[in-house]
Write an enzyme that holds these catalytic residues in place. Sequence first.
Site, PDB file in Angstrom:
ATOM      1  N   GLU A 123      -5.603   1.937  -1.233  1.00  0.00           N
ATOM      2  CA  GLU A 123      -6.707   1.222  -0.589  1.00  0.00           C
ATOM      3  C   GLU A 123      -7.112   0.149  -1.632  1.00  0.00           C
ATOM      4  O   GLU A 123      -8.407  -0.064  -1.780  1.00  0.00           O
ATOM      5  CB  GLU A 123      -7.671   2.167  -0.258  1.00  0.00           C
ATOM      6  CG  GLU A 123      -8.983   1.396   0.589  1.00  0.00           C
ATOM      7  CD  GLU A 123      -8.445   0.486   1.696  1.00  0.00           C
ATOM      8  OE1 GLU A 123      -7.374   0.813   2.274  1.00  0.00           O
ATOM      9  OE2 GLU A 123      -9.142  -0.338   2.009  1.00  0.00           O
ATOM     10  N   TRP A 124      -6.127  -1.019  -2.012  1.00  0.00           N
ATOM     11  CA  TRP A 124      -6.560  -1.951  -2.813  1.00  0.00           C
ATOM     12  C   TRP A 124      -7.525  -1.837  -3.829  1.00  0.00           C
ATOM     13  O   TRP A 124      -7.323  -0.775  -4.766  1.00  0.00           O
ATOM     14  CB  TRP A 124      -7.177  -3.117  -1.725  1.00  0.00           C
ATOM     15  CG  TRP A 124      -6.156  -3.357  -0.621  1.00  0.00           C
ATOM     16  CD1 TRP A 124      -6.681  -2.806   0.953  1.00  0.00           C
ATOM     17  CD2 TRP A 124      -4.972  -3.645  -0.432  1.00  0.00           C
ATOM     18  NE1 TRP A 124      -5.461  -3.358   1.744  1.00  0.00           N
ATOM     19  CE2 TRP A 124      -4.417  -3.810   0.991  1.00  0.00           C
ATOM     20  CE3 TRP A 124      -4.238  -4.379  -1.392  1.00  0.00           C
ATOM     21  CZ2 TRP A 124      -3.285  -4.393   1.433  1.00  0.00           C
ATOM     22  CZ3 TRP A 124      -2.907  -4.952  -1.129  1.00  0.00           C
ATOM     23  CH2 TRP A 124      -2.505  -4.639   0.194  1.00  0.00           C
ATOM     24  N   TRP A 180      -5.428   2.849  11.784  1.00  0.00           N
ATOM     25  CA  TRP A 180      -5.049   2.784  10.536  1.00  0.00           C
ATOM     26  C   TRP A 180      -5.590   3.926   9.839  1.00  0.00           C
ATOM     27  O   TRP A 180      -6.740   4.355   9.850  1.00  0.00           O
ATOM     28  CB  TRP A 180      -5.955   1.596  10.008  1.00  0.00           C
ATOM     29  CG  TRP A 180      -5.521   1.407   8.444  1.00  0.00           C
ATOM     30  CD1 TRP A 180      -6.230   1.841   7.403  1.00  0.00           C
ATOM     31  CD2 TRP A 180      -4.462   0.627   7.986  1.00  0.00           C
ATOM     32  NE1 TRP A 180      -5.557   1.694   6.303  1.00  0.00           N
ATOM     33  CE2 TRP A 180      -4.459   0.645   6.551  1.00  0.00           C
ATOM     34  CE3 TRP A 180      -3.511  -0.142   8.593  1.00  0.00           C
ATOM     35  CZ2 TRP A 180      -3.573   0.082   5.835  1.00  0.00           C
ATOM     36  CZ3 TRP A 180      -2.713  -0.993   7.630  1.00  0.00           C
ATOM     37  CH2 TRP A 180      -2.407  -0.561   6.443  1.00  0.00           C
ATOM     38  N   TYR A 226     -13.450  -1.784  12.102  1.00  0.00           N
ATOM     39  CA  TYR A 226     -13.872  -0.794  11.471  1.00  0.00           C
ATOM     40  C   TYR A 226     -15.389  -0.511  11.651  1.00  0.00           C
ATOM     41  O   TYR A 226     -15.977   0.624  12.171  1.00  0.00           O
ATOM     42  CB  TYR A 226     -13.640  -0.993  10.081  1.00  0.00           C
ATOM     43  CG  TYR A 226     -12.224  -0.843   9.594  1.00  0.00           C
ATOM     44  CD1 TYR A 226     -11.614   0.450   9.377  1.00  0.00           C
ATOM     45  CD2 TYR A 226     -11.665  -1.839   9.560  1.00  0.00           C
ATOM     46  CE1 TYR A 226     -10.210   0.569   9.302  1.00  0.00           C
ATOM     47  CE2 TYR A 226      -9.903  -1.761   9.259  1.00  0.00           C
ATOM     48  CZ  TYR A 226      -9.382  -0.684   9.268  1.00  0.00           C
ATOM     49  OH  TYR A 226      -8.241  -0.709   8.968  1.00  0.00           O
ATOM     50  N   HIS A 229       0.827  -9.325   4.577  1.00  0.00           N
ATOM     51  CA  HIS A 229      -0.244  -8.085   4.159  1.00  0.00           C
ATOM     52  C   HIS A 229      -0.549  -8.079   2.969  1.00  0.00           C
ATOM     53  O   HIS A 229      -0.501  -7.090   2.115  1.00  0.00           O
ATOM     54  CB  HIS A 229      -0.035  -6.833   4.811  1.00  0.00           C
ATOM     55  CG  HIS A 229      -1.176  -5.981   4.976  1.00  0.00           C
ATOM     56  ND1 HIS A 229      -1.358  -5.176   6.506  1.00  0.00           N
ATOM     57  CD2 HIS A 229      -2.215  -5.611   4.401  1.00  0.00           C
ATOM     58  CE1 HIS A 229      -2.492  -4.627   6.470  1.00  0.00           C
ATOM     59  NE2 HIS A 229      -2.934  -4.786   5.541  1.00  0.00           N
ATOM     60  N   GLN A 246       0.745  -1.236   0.231  1.00  0.00           N
ATOM     61  CA  GLN A 246       0.003  -0.035   0.094  1.00  0.00           C
ATOM     62  C   GLN A 246       0.848   1.226  -0.044  1.00  0.00           C
ATOM     63  O   GLN A 246       0.376   2.425  -0.311  1.00  0.00           O
ATOM     64  CB  GLN A 246      -0.995   0.037   1.373  1.00  0.00           C
ATOM     65  CG  GLN A 246      -1.936  -1.022   1.039  1.00  0.00           C
ATOM     66  CD  GLN A 246      -3.077  -1.042   2.314  1.00  0.00           C
ATOM     67  OE1 GLN A 246      -2.557  -1.732   3.304  1.00  0.00           O
ATOM     68  NE2 GLN A 246      -4.101  -0.641   2.337  1.00  0.00           N
ATOM     69  N   GLU A 267      -5.629  -2.451  13.626  1.00  0.00           N
ATOM     70  CA  GLU A 267      -6.231  -1.541  12.904  1.00  0.00           C
ATOM     71  C   GLU A 267      -7.585  -0.872  13.548  1.00  0.00           C
ATOM     72  O   GLU A 267      -8.543  -1.695  13.934  1.00  0.00           O
ATOM     73  CB  GLU A 267      -6.446  -2.165  11.610  1.00  0.00           C
ATOM     74  CG  GLU A 267      -5.233  -2.672  10.863  1.00  0.00           C
ATOM     75  CD  GLU A 267      -5.605  -2.923   9.424  1.00  0.00           C
ATOM     76  OE1 GLU A 267      -6.800  -2.879   8.912  1.00  0.00           O
ATOM     77  OE2 GLU A 267      -5.003  -3.970   8.817  1.00  0.00           O
ATOM     78  N   ASN A 309      -2.702 -11.108   7.981  1.00  0.00           N
ATOM     79  CA  ASN A 309      -3.410 -10.028   8.194  1.00  0.00           C
ATOM     80  C   ASN A 309      -4.723 -10.494   7.516  1.00  0.00           C
ATOM     81  O   ASN A 309      -4.864 -10.595   6.431  1.00  0.00           O
ATOM     82  CB  ASN A 309      -3.034  -8.737   7.438  1.00  0.00           C
ATOM     83  CG  ASN A 309      -3.971  -7.583   7.527  1.00  0.00           C
ATOM     84  OD1 ASN A 309      -4.313  -7.187   8.855  1.00  0.00           O
ATOM     85  ND2 ASN A 309      -4.486  -7.316   6.450  1.00  0.00           N
ATOM     86  N   GLU A 310      -5.855 -10.557   8.568  1.00  0.00           N
ATOM     87  CA  GLU A 310      -7.519 -10.533   8.016  1.00  0.00           C
ATOM     88  C   GLU A 310      -7.753 -11.960   6.860  1.00  0.00           C
ATOM     89  O   GLU A 310      -7.828 -11.810   5.882  1.00  0.00           O
ATOM     90  CB  GLU A 310      -7.710  -9.409   7.172  1.00  0.00           C
ATOM     91  CG  GLU A 310      -7.695  -8.204   8.155  1.00  0.00           C
ATOM     92  CD  GLU A 310      -8.520  -6.899   7.742  1.00  0.00           C
ATOM     93  OE1 GLU A 310      -8.858  -6.952   6.497  1.00  0.00           O
ATOM     94  OE2 GLU A 310      -8.850  -6.132   8.599  1.00  0.00           O
TER      95      GLU A 310
HETATM   96  C1  FCB Z   1      -8.103  -3.647   6.140  1.00  0.00           C
HETATM   97  C2  FCB Z   1      -6.790  -3.819   5.443  1.00  0.00           C
HETATM   98  C3  FCB Z   1      -5.783  -2.583   5.291  1.00  0.00           C
HETATM   99  C4  FCB Z   1      -6.795  -1.528   4.895  1.00  0.00           C
HETATM  100  C5  FCB Z   1      -7.890  -1.229   5.998  1.00  0.00           C
HETATM  101  C6  FCB Z   1      -8.576  -0.119   5.389  1.00  0.00           C
HETATM  102  O1  FCB Z   1      -8.909  -4.536   5.767  1.00  0.00           O
HETATM  103  O2  FCB Z   1      -5.903  -4.771   6.587  1.00  0.00           O
HETATM  104  O3  FCB Z   1      -5.024  -2.768   4.679  1.00  0.00           O
HETATM  105  O4  FCB Z   1      -6.991  -1.558   3.669  1.00  0.00           O
HETATM  106  O5  FCB Z   1      -8.692  -2.375   5.827  1.00  0.00           O
END
Ligand code: FCB
Length: 448
Positions: free
Chosen positions: A398-399, A391, A286, A114, A17, A344, A154-155
Site C-alpha cells: 500500500e505505497w 479494491w 473511498y 498505475h 503493488q 476502486e 489512475n488518480e
Molecule cells: C488508491 C490507489 C490504489 C490503492 C488504494 C487504496 O489511491 O489507486 O493503488 O492504493 O488507493
Amino acid sequence: MSFPDGFLWGAGTSAYQIEGHHGRGESVWDVFCRRPGAVEGGGDGSRACDSFVRWREDVELVKELGLGAYRFSTGWSRVMPDGAHADPKALDHYERFTDALLEAGAEPVLTLNHWDMPASLTWAERSSVNAFTSYAQAVADRLADRVTWWITQNEPWIIALLGYQLGLHAPGVADLGTAVKAGHHVLLGHGAAADVLHAFPGTKAGAALSLFPCDPATGSAADRAAARGSDGYVNRWYLDPLLGDGYPADMREHWERALGHGLDFVRDGDEAAIGGRSDFLGVNYYTRRVMAAAPPDPFPWKVVGPSGDVARTDEGWEINPGALRDLLVGLSRRFPGTPLMITENGGVFGDTPTHDGRVHDDRRIAYLRDHVAAVESAIEAGADVRGYLHWSLMDNFEWALGYRPRFGLVHVDYATGARTVKDSGRYYARLIAGGGQAPALPRIEAFG
Ligand code: FCB
C-alpha cells in the site's frame, strides 16, 4: 434487481503493488522507496505478492470468486525499462496473463499508468506525454485486439498531490507549481493514450479519478464556499477537462493567485486534446471530505472531518456508502452520456487468519454489502453504472504505508506468498453469483 445486463463484477490490483521485481526496469517507486523514512516499515515492491511468478494462482482466485472482470495494470517500467523502448518479453507475459483471464471468463480491465513510471521519466516534464504515448502504443499493439476496457491514468489528483505537491509518494517532489504542471501532463497523457486506443475498433478508454465528495462543516456561506473550493481542487479540476468542459474558471483563478503567475504550461489546444475522449469514467471512491473556511494561503479551505463517532475503517477513513450513491447520481446528471465504472472501492480491515485458518473479516463484508447497495440505489435513481471493481483482490503493497494496511478479499502471507480467501471473498462470490443480490449475513459462516 437493478443491475443492468453485462454489469461487470470484479476486483482490482496494480503491477507495482503485487508483482515483485523480477527483472523489471527501475521505476520511480523503486527510487522513492530507498529514501529513508519514505515507506512505513521500510518496505518496497521488490517482492510484494510475487504475482509476476504466481500469476496463475491469481487467475485461479479470479475464477474461484467468479469475478466477471479483473482490473490489473501493465507495469510501465517492466514494459519500457528505459522509458523509451518496449521489452517484448514483458509484453509476452501480459499477453499470456490476459489470455488466461479471458479463458477464466473474466473481462480484463487494463490500467496503463498505475504509478510505476520508469525512473528516467517525470510528469514534471511535458516530454512525459510522448513517452506515455509510445508505451500506450506498445501495449495496445499487443492487447487491443482482446482488451476492451482501458484505464489510461489512475488518480491524476493523487499523482499530483502526493507525488509532486507533498512529496509523500514517488517521485517525492514537494512544490505546488510543479504539482499543477504535472497534473496537466497526466491529463494530456490521458488524451494522447485515448487517441492511440481509439485506432483499435471496440476499445473503451477512460481515466480513473479519485473522487471525494466535499461537504461543508456547517451551513455558513464561508464553509459552503470552502466545500465548493475543495471540490474544485480535488474533483472538478480533473473531471471538467476530461469530460470536455475545459479547466473550471474558479480553480484556474485560484491557481494563478496561489502560484503568482499564469498557467503557461497549458498551451492553446491542450484542453481540446484532453476532453471528448472518454468512453467511460472510472470512479475510485473511498470516503468524503468535510470542509471549513481557512486563511487563504495557499488554500482558503481545510479538511475538518468527518469528525466524531462515525463508522470508520482501520485506517480511520469514514465509511459512508450514501456519499457514493449521491456522487454517482450527481455525475450521471452532470455528464449524461458518460457511463461510470466503479474502478476502486474498499477499506482497510486488518483481520488475519484465526486458528481455523479462516479470515473472518465481517466488517469488510458489511462494507461491501452497503456499497453495492449504494450502487444499486444510484442506478435506480438514474445513474449509468456499468461495473463495480472492489479494491483489492488481495492484500498488497500500500505505497507509502507499506504492507500494514490490508485491503484484500484474499489474505496474503508476505513471508510465504500464501493466499487465503477471506470470508469477504466468499461473500462476494455469492453476491456475484446472485447477480448482485446480497446474501444474508448470518449465513457467512456456512460459506464453506
Ligand atoms: C488508491 C490507489 C490504489 C490503492 C488504494 C487504496 O489511491 O489507486 O493503488 O492504493 O488507493
